[in-house]
Design a protein around this motif. Structure first.
Motif, short mmCIF file in Angstrom:
data_model
loop_
_atom_site.label_atom_id
_atom_site.label_comp_id
_atom_site.label_asym_id
_atom_site.label_seq_id
_atom_site.Cartn_x
_atom_site.Cartn_y
_atom_site.Cartn_z
N PRO A 5 20.68 54.46 35.81
CA PRO A 5 20.34 53.01 35.90
C PRO A 5 20.83 52.10 36.79
CG PRO A 5 21.80 53.11 34.05
CD PRO A 5 21.72 54.47 34.67
N VAL A 6 20.21 50.98 37.36
CA VAL A 6 20.72 50.04 38.13
C VAL A 6 22.12 49.79 37.65
CG1 VAL A 6 20.74 47.82 39.06
CG2 VAL A 6 18.69 49.33 39.21
N PRO A 7 23.31 49.77 38.58
CA PRO A 7 24.64 49.35 37.96
C PRO A 7 24.75 47.88 37.41
CG PRO A 7 24.72 50.37 40.12
CD PRO A 7 23.28 50.13 39.74
N TRP B 193 12.71 53.40 41.76
CA TRP B 193 11.62 54.28 41.77
C TRP B 193 11.16 54.98 42.68
CZ3 TRP B 193 7.65 53.09 37.73
CH2 TRP B 193 6.40 53.78 38.08
N GLN B 194 11.44 54.46 44.17
CA GLN B 194 10.77 55.12 45.29
C GLN B 194 11.78 56.50 45.66
OE1 GLN B 194 10.81 51.88 48.22
NE2 GLN B 194 8.69 51.48 47.65
N THR C 236 10.24 45.91 38.98
CA THR C 236 10.19 44.60 38.46
C THR C 236 11.41 43.82 39.63
OG1 THR C 236 11.94 45.10 36.94
CG2 THR C 236 9.68 44.76 36.19
N ASN C 237 11.95 44.42 40.43
CA ASN C 237 12.77 43.78 41.28
C ASN C 237 13.19 44.79 42.30
OD1 ASN C 237 15.31 45.11 40.49
ND2 ASN C 237 15.59 43.76 38.93
N GLY C 238 13.80 44.27 43.61
CA GLY C 238 14.08 45.18 44.40
C GLY C 238 14.83 46.55 44.30
N CYS C 239 16.00 46.44 43.17
CA CYS C 239 16.86 47.56 42.81
C CYS C 239 15.86 48.37 41.93
CB CYS C 239 17.82 47.11 42.12
SG CYS C 239 19.10 45.94 42.86
N GLN D 252 14.73 39.18 44.30
CA GLN D 252 13.73 38.98 42.92
C GLN D 252 12.26 39.29 43.77
OE1 GLN D 252 14.84 38.40 39.88
NE2 GLN D 252 16.53 39.27 40.85
N GLN D 253 11.65 40.31 43.81
CA GLN D 253 10.29 40.64 44.25
C GLN D 253 9.72 41.41 43.14
OE1 GLN D 253 12.05 42.89 47.55
NE2 GLN D 253 10.60 44.26 47.03
#
Length: 151
Positions: free
Chosen positions: A96-98, A139-140, A131-134, A105-106
């Motif tokens: 997961p994102v740390p 995902w990418q 849901t955000n940049g992280c 916030q995009q």
């Protein structure tokens, strides 16, 4: 400053190398988690569920098997190759994102994904979104395990 950094790294590496027992010596200068050292012959089995992409071709539940690649995943060969590539880099594609990570916030879209199963000998239960940049980056990074939703 650079000399100090190089010297510190050299001394640390030497200390770590000296701490490894000869019988358990590894070709790596540092210990790696056992799942990353697992045999590529073990078959990984993942269930990938993708929703809210707005494209019936990329939504649904897919089975992905690696070692050898197969299942119902539309890009099984490429997906397994990407997972192998990330493992070779020592990266956990399902992490997961740390906590506390600053993220732009995009909104990348309403797409969501859930991956469960076994990869490199360990259980996987990971949720993805855009849901955000992280989360978009996460995902990418794992594409084509998850579909490219930008096109």
């Amino acid at each position: 400053m650079l000399r100090r950094l190089v010297l510190t790294l050299s001394v640390s590496a030497a200390a770590l190398a000296g701490a490894v027992p000869v019988a358990a010596a590894s070709p790596f200068p540092f210990p790696l988690p056992l799942p990353l050292l697992s045999s590529p012959d073990t078959q990984d089995r993942l269930t990938v569920t993708v929703a809210e992409t707005g494209n019936a071709r990329t939504e649904g539940r897919f089975e992905l098997e690696c070692g050898p690649s197969g299942g119902t995943h539309p890009s099984a060969d490429a997906a397994c190759a990407r997972l192998d590539e990330l493992a070779q880099e020592g990266r956990d594609p399902f992490a997961p994102v740390p906590e506390g990570q600053m993220c732009t916030q995009q909104m990348g879209g309403s797409e969501t994904a859930h991956i469960t199963g076994t990869w490199r000998g360990r259980q996987v239960d990971a949720t993805f979104s855009r849901t955000n940049g992280c989360e978009i980056s996460r995902w990418q990074t794992i594409e084509p395990v998850l579909p490219n939703t930008r096109s």
